[in-house]
Design an enzyme around this catalytic site. Sequence first.
Site, PDB file in Angstrom:
ATOM      1  N   SER A 174       0.821  -1.214   0.000  1.00 16.56           N
ATOM      2  CA  SER A 174       0.000   0.000   0.000  1.00 16.56           C
ATOM      3  C   SER A 174       0.855   1.263   0.000  1.00 16.56           C
ATOM      4  O   SER A 174       0.321   2.356  -0.190  1.00 16.56           O
ATOM      5  CB  SER A 174      -0.944   0.010   1.205  1.00 16.56           C
ATOM      6  OG  SER A 174      -0.208   0.193   2.392  1.00 16.56           O
ATOM      7  N   LYS A 196      -6.229   4.874   7.993  1.00 10.85           N
ATOM      8  CA  LYS A 196      -5.070   5.615   7.514  1.00 10.85           C
ATOM      9  C   LYS A 196      -5.384   7.115   7.425  1.00 10.85           C
ATOM     10  O   LYS A 196      -4.596   7.954   7.857  1.00 10.85           O
ATOM     11  CB  LYS A 196      -4.641   5.070   6.154  1.00 10.85           C
ATOM     12  CG  LYS A 196      -3.973   3.708   6.241  1.00 10.85           C
ATOM     13  CD  LYS A 196      -3.698   3.139   4.860  1.00 10.85           C
ATOM     14  CE  LYS A 196      -2.957   1.803   4.966  1.00 10.85           C
ATOM     15  NZ  LYS A 196      -2.810   1.147   3.677  1.00 10.85           N
TER      16      LYS A 196
END
Lengths: 248, 819
Positions: B664, B707
């Site tokens: 990611s 996040k």
Amino acid sequence: MNVERGKGRIILGATCFADASAAIRIAISLAGQTGRRIEAYLVEEEAILHYSSLPTVTAISAGGASSEPVTADAMREAYRHDARVYERALSDAARAAALEWSFTTERGELAATLQGSAGAGDFLLFGYQKLQRNAEGIVIVDRLARPDRQLHELGQAIAGEMGQPLYLVSIAGNGEPGEAGSAALPADVDKGSATTVIEDGSSGHAGLLRHLSGMGPVGVVVSPDLASRVGVSELLDAARCPLIVPVE
Amino acid sequence: MPSDNQSGVPLDAAQLCASFSATPIETDAAAASPAESGDLIGQERALDAIRLAARIPNREFNLFVMGRPGYGRHSSVFRVLEEEARDRPVPGDWVYVNNFENSDKPIALELPTGMAAKLKRAMEVLVDDLANEIPAIFESEDYQHRRRAIEQGFGEQHEKAFGELMESAREQDLTILRTPMGFGVAATREGKPMTPDVFQALPSDERDRLDHSIKEIQSRLEEVLRQVPAREKARRAAVAALNAEVAKTGVDGSIDQLIADFGHVEGIKTYLETVRADLVENAGLFLETNPQADAGAFPVVTAKRYQEPQFRRYAVNAMICNSDEQDSAPVIAENLPTLGNLVGRSEHASHMGALVTDFTMIKPGALHRANGGYLVIDVRQILSEPFAWEALKRCLQTRQISISSAQQRLSVLATASLDPDPIPLNVRVALIGERIFFYLLTANDPDFATLFKVQADFNDEIAADEENAALFAKLIGDIVAREQLRKLDASAVARLMVEATRLSDDAEKLSLDIGQLTNILREAEYWAAAGGKTAIAGQHVEEAISQAETRASRPQELAQEAIARETLLIDTDGSVAGQINALSVVQVGTHRFGRPSRVTARVRMGRNRVVDIEREVELGGPLHSKGVLILSGYLATHFALDVPMSLWASIVFEQSYGGVDGDSASAAELFCLLSALSGKPIDQSFAVTGSVNQQGHIQAIGGVNEKIEGFFDICAAKGLTGRQGVLIPKSNVKNLALRTRVVDAVKAGKFSVIAIETIDQGIEALTGCAAGARDEEGAYPDQSINGLVEARLREFAHGLRAFARSGKGDGAGSSEEMS
């Protein structure tokens, strides 16, 4: 029981351990109830020693087997062996019941040895091994005319302790043949739990021995005067079981 | 400035979190429809599978119910199975009885439903009756008389024989002596045994006569003595025959009555006949004890004699006692599926220092109780119990329940054991577990696929469409009714639905994690009660969620504190070339939170190599390495295609001391490299998440909400500037279910979430410079990011070529580069 405690002894005797072992349980039971001391004898009968010194005599085991010719030495050794196991068996049983006891080996004749050792109030107990396992009952042998209450109480105590039925054999007078007696026991004599009462007023000693021979009891309690008149060895041969005789 | 389309799309606040319009839930209304209560939504496939397994007669169609915990698997399985069980007959009873021929192998008998308890009681009554009757019979005058007759008969035979022998001896002037060596026969005179002298002095004919007589008497004595054992044996046989005859008169009546009551059942009549024979043979058992001494307060006739040890042989061990009043087959859950709890066990008792057992100590297991119905077991539990899984498979394969113990299997305990008759098994087993168990068992246990042919796979979520939203609200109503919570207003229901999207990590899906939703509702109930409210409102649900996060957030706070105190270096403003904020997700226990990490890149001329420092020091996982290799591929295939790749670059997660995995951050690493190559600084107000492919497309990642919130919290702590934001893959927009604090900041223009689809969009947003596209001649604009990157790479290639020609480097290596 009403048998007097603490007085007298139980004089136990036999000519071999096999006979003694059959009577040890009775002695322990009786001593436990009465608190009496047990004096045990193994009587080395002169007659047996004489017999063993004859040539080519044999002994027959309880199983019916003949042994090799018996010698005097072998018989003496057998006596010593029986003395050891007799004493050990008595010791174990008496110690377990916390009873006083003694053991003696005597040479002589069984009845005479025991009677010679006894005093008033003692019980004589003659050992005799039963061959039949289905022996049953304690038999009281008494005079019809003059029943002994204490003899009955003693018989009841032994029968009760051993869980055996009680039988009563009453014979006339002194047991002489043809002597007449009453037809029934006096009312004041407690028959206790006796399931069978044989009242024989006519057949005397012979009738008594015949009755005993056919009964096969576990033990016989006999009045001292009858024992004296009929004879201990005769009573033993007829009853073929331990014999208890109170001493007057 | 690039256009909005080129630098990604800043998302509206409405796109950051799903919203629902809901109706309130009344507690009474929820409870008013119990028939529908508990119906799961979105699980039709799983429920159909359960019904199939419940109905199909094939024995190997056992069921594996898989899904995540808290999604209603257990309750659903039970509800469906209990419904199906009503259509199945109530199974019969099973008992173990004594095997009189071999007590180590107890006999199993199947009885009609409800009869086990009756037979057990009947046998107890039989023993009690006989315990009173048989002693009375044997104490009767009739028996005593007959017994005495036998005893006397044999006694008289012996006494007569011995008496006649004694008399015969006496008549022949002999006596039988009893010596320590046995019996002896001696001659007598005047009734006394002769001495040897006297005997020897007898005339020889007299001695011969006596010797002859002695031999005859000895012979007869031997014969009499030899007859004793045979006569004793005959006597015992006669007494035993009498006892059996007498006992039979007492036993027959009772047993005949039992046969009349139970004999129509197969096997029972045979058993009762063996009981009859054993009672007759062992009537002495009833004479051994004398309970009068210990009768206590109760008369002997009312004592429970069947409880005495000697009568256990006639007991009935009712393993399974069903009731006539039951209306369905059993549905049993075994929560502790040990070997013993599963297949039953035979217990032991200590007797004189030894462990003993018998058929009455056999205890049923879950398979016995569920026989004829359904058994539900948690697969994790059964796999963690020694021997249990193997035992279950063996029972299903053989279709019978055989009792065995772990001690027997391991041979660790040498004691008495039983080998009871196996009981035929007809059960449908439902295993419940996570999917991983199904896949592992399928792959590793060849028996599993054969025995468990039906899988019921529970969905984790459902589409958040209008129809499902209504069903979901009903599900919440069910929970409220089941938990007896106060009513929910519309805001509470809507907030729960939002949380359901968060739990599913998808704004378009509603999580079916009933367990988690129930926990939230329970806590919201607490906060509503604490506030004195009669209904649970959205604020109470929010409070419950917030409090639960706060309780678990200590590790998150420590991480944020380290950044705020600049122990961990994270910039949230300013611009730096070759430096970017990447985002990762940390999970501690059940709590997940996002955390920014600084990624830096350095470049120089060299052989074609992008150094992944994490991998070099073995802190990077394989997926992270894969991401780095992909971005290397992107660089190599997008820039300076006419010259050899002559880039040496290093990429590192700064201040990362644990492992790094996942791809990611690969987009962030590529942005960082492009910045380092182009020399254009990256705005540190942004953080980036997303993976990249070799075509430069940004791909979806997981944990997008955490996040974004993680970077937002850092920015908020340092001060929101209005420029700050997070670049996310456009394909992750559907996953957004952000917390209110983030949504509110976006609404206020203090924070942004930008969705990007390509590397070009991302680099423009981060640098404020155009990415640049190739013109007709294939060249990027000079001052575009891509143009600067390509120029730098050409410069490295030319520099490396010049270096090789200068002969200063490794000749072999240089020639390869040049080729």
